[in-house]
Design a protein around this motif. Sequence first.
Motif, PDB file in Angstrom:
ATOM      1  N   TRP A 410       0.847  -1.194   0.000  1.00 57.58           N
ATOM      2  CA  TRP A 410       0.000   0.000   0.000  1.00 57.58           C
ATOM      3  C   TRP A 410       0.881   1.242   0.000  1.00 57.58           C
ATOM      4  O   TRP A 410       2.026   1.220   0.426  1.00 57.58           O
ATOM      5  N   VAL A 411       0.312   2.344  -0.499  1.00 58.91           N
ATOM      6  CA  VAL A 411       0.997   3.637  -0.512  1.00 58.91           C
ATOM      7  C   VAL A 411       0.003   4.700  -0.077  1.00 58.91           C
ATOM      8  O   VAL A 411      -1.205   4.571  -0.290  1.00 58.91           O
ATOM      9  N   ARG A 412       0.502   5.768   0.544  1.00 52.02           N
ATOM     10  CA  ARG A 412      -0.376   6.841   1.002  1.00 52.02           C
ATOM     11  C   ARG A 412      -0.596   7.901  -0.079  1.00 52.02           C
ATOM     12  O   ARG A 412      -1.603   8.596  -0.044  1.00 52.02           O
ATOM     13  N   ASP A 413       0.356   8.001  -1.014  1.00 52.49           N
ATOM     14  CA  ASP A 413       0.203   9.002  -2.073  1.00 52.49           C
ATOM     15  C   ASP A 413       0.787   8.432  -3.352  1.00 52.49           C
ATOM     16  O   ASP A 413       2.002   8.402  -3.538  1.00 52.49           O
ATOM     17  N   ILE A 414      -0.094   7.958  -4.242  1.00 52.26           N
ATOM     18  CA  ILE A 414       0.415   7.364  -5.482  1.00 52.26           C
ATOM     19  C   ILE A 414       0.953   8.429  -6.424  1.00 52.26           C
ATOM     20  O   ILE A 414       1.616   8.107  -7.406  1.00 52.26           O
ATOM     21  N   GLY A 415       0.696   9.718  -6.094  1.00 57.08           N
ATOM     22  CA  GLY A 415       1.276  10.773  -6.906  1.00 57.08           C
ATOM     23  C   GLY A 415       2.776  10.799  -6.803  1.00 57.08           C
ATOM     24  O   GLY A 415       3.473  11.159  -7.761  1.00 57.08           O
ATOM     25  N   THR A 416       3.301  10.412  -5.634  1.00 58.58           N
ATOM     26  CA  THR A 416       4.749  10.391  -5.442  1.00 58.58           C
ATOM     27  C   THR A 416       5.313   8.971  -5.365  1.00 58.58           C
ATOM     28  O   THR A 416       6.502   8.769  -5.580  1.00 58.58           O
ATOM     29  N   GLU A 417       4.449   7.988  -5.064  1.00 60.70           N
ATOM     30  CA  GLU A 417       4.934   6.619  -4.900  1.00 60.70           C
ATOM     31  C   GLU A 417       4.283   5.648  -5.879  1.00 60.70           C
ATOM     32  O   GLU A 417       4.588   4.458  -5.850  1.00 60.70           O
ATOM     33  N   GLY A 418       3.386   6.135  -6.712  1.00 57.04           N
ATOM     34  CA  GLY A 418       2.621   5.240  -7.569  1.00 57.04           C
ATOM     35  C   GLY A 418       3.453   4.529  -8.592  1.00 57.04           C
ATOM     36  O   GLY A 418       3.233   3.366  -8.893  1.00 57.04           O
ATOM     37  N   ALA A 428      -5.898  12.859 -10.196  1.00 56.15           N
ATOM     38  CA  ALA A 428      -6.820  13.871 -10.731  1.00 56.15           C
ATOM     39  C   ALA A 428      -8.241  13.675 -10.222  1.00 56.15           C
ATOM     40  O   ALA A 428      -8.996  14.644 -10.094  1.00 56.15           O
ATOM     41  N   VAL A 429      -8.634  12.425  -9.916  1.00 57.03           N
ATOM     42  CA  VAL A 429     -10.000  12.179  -9.418  1.00 57.03           C
ATOM     43  C   VAL A 429     -10.011  12.004  -7.904  1.00 57.03           C
ATOM     44  O   VAL A 429     -11.011  11.546  -7.328  1.00 57.03           O
ATOM     45  N   GLY A 430      -8.899  12.356  -7.255  1.00 64.89           N
ATOM     46  CA  GLY A 430      -8.854  12.337  -5.791  1.00 64.89           C
ATOM     47  C   GLY A 430      -8.538  11.001  -5.163  1.00 64.89           C
ATOM     48  O   GLY A 430      -8.750  10.821  -3.965  1.00 64.89           O
ATOM     49  N   LEU A 431      -8.009  10.055  -5.918  1.00 62.10           N
ATOM     50  CA  LEU A 431      -7.682   8.724  -5.382  1.00 62.10           C
ATOM     51  C   LEU A 431      -6.180   8.642  -5.151  1.00 62.10           C
ATOM     52  O   LEU A 431      -5.426   8.162  -5.994  1.00 62.10           O
ATOM     53  N   ARG A 432      -5.739   9.138  -4.014  1.00 67.82           N
ATOM     54  CA  ARG A 432      -4.311   9.173  -3.727  1.00 67.82           C
ATOM     55  C   ARG A 432      -3.832   7.916  -2.990  1.00 67.82           C
ATOM     56  O   ARG A 432      -2.703   7.489  -3.170  1.00 67.82           O
TER      57      ARG A 432
END
Length: 874
Positions: A410-418, A428-432
């Motif tokens: 699991w990751v808390r922020d896929i924007g930086t860890e995805g 973009a749709v709020g699924l971090r």
Amino acid sequence: MVSSVARRFYNWLPWLIGALGTLVTVGLVRQLPAAWSRAAIDIWSVGLVLTFLLARTLWLAQEARAGAVARESAEEQFRYFMDNSDELIEITSAAGELLYVNHAWLRTFGYGAAEWATEGSDTMVVAEYAAQYREMRARLLAGGEPSVFEGVFKTRQGRRVVLSVRGACRMEGGSPVAIRTILRDVTAQRSAEEARARLVGTLDATTDFVSVADVRGRAEYINRAGRRLIGIADTEPVSNIELNGIHTAESRQYALDVIIPSATRDGVWQGETTVLTGEGREIPVSQVVVAHESARGGVWFLSTIMRDISAQKQREKELVVLNATASAIADAADLDGAYQVAVRQLCEVTAWPYGEVWNVRPDGNALARSAVWHTGEPHLQHFAESSAKFEFSRGEGVPGRVWTKARPAWVRDIGTEGDCARAPAAVAVGLRGAVAVPVMAGDELVAVLSFNMSSLSDEDAYRVRLVAVVASQLGTHMLRKRAEAAVRESEERFRRLSDASTDGIAVSRAGRFLEVNQAWCNLFGYTEAELMGGLKATDLVIPDDRERVARSIADNRLSAYRATGLRKDGTTFDVDITGTAIMHKGSPARVTVIRDITHWRRLDRLKNEFVSTVSHELRTPLTSIRGSLGLLEGGAVGVLSPQGLDLVRIARGNSERLIRLINDMLDLDKIEAGKLELRPTTLMPADVMRSAMDGIRPMAEQFKMRLVEHVVAHRTFPGDRDRVVQVLTNLISNAIKFSPEGSTVEVSAIEIGTLPAAISGAGNGGSPAPSVVRFAVDNPGPGIAAADVGRLFGRFQQLDASDTRRRGGTGLGLAISKAIVEQHGGTIGVSSQPNVKTTFWFELPTASPTRIPRRSSGGARLVSPTVSGAIGTR
């Protein structure tokens, strides 16, 4: 009352006499004539003095009597006070002699009124407090200040009591006279204090919330776990805490309306409520409230026990979800349907808005989506549609990491860890936040459950466990589906193969047919419906064979034997039967294969008859040839040239070898035909050993071999002497042939405890197995390879069949030996360590066996040998 009046009279009597004397004197003075003489006046004065002295004497006597009465009254009052005191009082001299004890002292220490003078508290203090007690007395005798001591004393009956001791020393002229000691029994008080300390220690050790409050709800005690729950320090006072304040508003009102009235009325209330932790978090608790009444009536205080049941509630919730999910997965028509149900149920219970299932593609190169569920918002619908064709490779994104490592991620922020191309669209749709869990079918990863949410909190840890459980159920479901498919495929393959086979194949349970192939029906002349409609396996063999077939079915182990089959029309035929245990549709069953060997048996008999005829026809001319060659070799027709003599010797040796071969074949033919007659006698192992060794010794000397014998068996056994010696001689000759020149062959005879149950009848209701005599022949040499064991005891088997082999032989010796041993009810076998040692052995029972193994009925085929130990072959 009389005593009081008398006491007042005696007190006033001297004064009355004095007053009376004064009045008389004054009166007389007034009445005296003026001319009284000096003598008269002196007489009057003396009377006056005497009157005063009398009054004085009376007054002093009265004072003495009053003092004595007062002292007697004070002593009585003092004794009365001490004897009725609850405290223990004793007075001892400076030397330690007991001078006085009160009634409480006597009662406590268990002494009578006449027994106390020989004892004292200093003799009854227990050993561990004796030194402190003596030190206190010494300090008092030295003029020290009165002090207090507390210790344990033992009564006359052995009961231990705790006493608080206060002592003081009376001094006269600077020397100690006596020690006055007051002892208070504090046993009950100390027991109560210890019990309270234990209770407090227990309550502080428990993980439940425990508190005591007055009827207004103000806390008087809160244990350590309760303090941690509501966020106060262990040393912080609790008197200013309102216990109603730790409940939520709804629970607080419920406590006022229901809990407290019920506890006050019934004495106890139990149920579930909700409280606020020190961090303001609401948690469900199981609560018990007990109302304690005052001795004066009415409720004095309330005690409360609460237990955090958050985990229990979560487990209940998870159980509901798991049951529903498991049921839905089981009811799903296919795996995709099960995936869809699982992802929807998990999203609903975890409140995660978006979930997917990613399957491993058939080529194993990527994860492709097979199911999706979301809450239905337009932006999630758009995200789902745009992700329909997306695929994850190994290590890509959270699902790819799970695929690589086969464990949750699991990751808390896929924007930086995805770490995948889809991450910007998810952000973009709020699924971090993202969670992914593998679905394993055994050791194989078959899918990944993936979920997205706006943020991933610490409280989501248990939800990951929940997903893992459902993933495990999906893996189990997949294994079950695969197993069901494999069973269907196996059953279909079995049906195709069995229908194509010419051997009869049947599956049965407890002797009743479950499945049969067409060949089985053809062999016995029954239809499939007739066979499965009530016929038993034992109905298909002749009566003489039914017990053996029933025993084999009951054992349900691997077995191979021959029997006579019985067709529907009453005709019979010879069959080979092989059966073994299997699992059929989840229960134990038996698969049996039969083969009609009537034709082969007839051919085998013809072959044996031909061999027997040829052997008989060859033996007569060969005997004549050997005799003629012997005469030539002996010079009956003249002296032969050296070259001619060598040729005659070679011809004679070959003729003798042919005769031995024919004799062996005839012996084997007799054995298999059941025509070999044994002449059993009582044999001694040493006698058998000596006969065999004497007969083989010339051969050993020829090959420069040393023979060593060991006989430690002295019990007789039944057997045909010549045949047993023949077996042992054959094993020794083989050992000599295959041992290096100059080596040693060891021959032993020992007695061991039991005979194998298959031969003795033990384990089948027979008597206990008898002991056996074991003959063994050990020799060094190349040994026997494991691959050669299967053909070692067969006909014409020579493991070294090359033209350059060192020793000759017919290849029938071991086959004949095996047959002879089995005719005696024994076993024969071999164990070998290549290039170290080879041991051939045979065992014969010391008593006649209760059952002889069934011989093969005709033909050249022998039952497979029973070989024990580390098997090698020769």
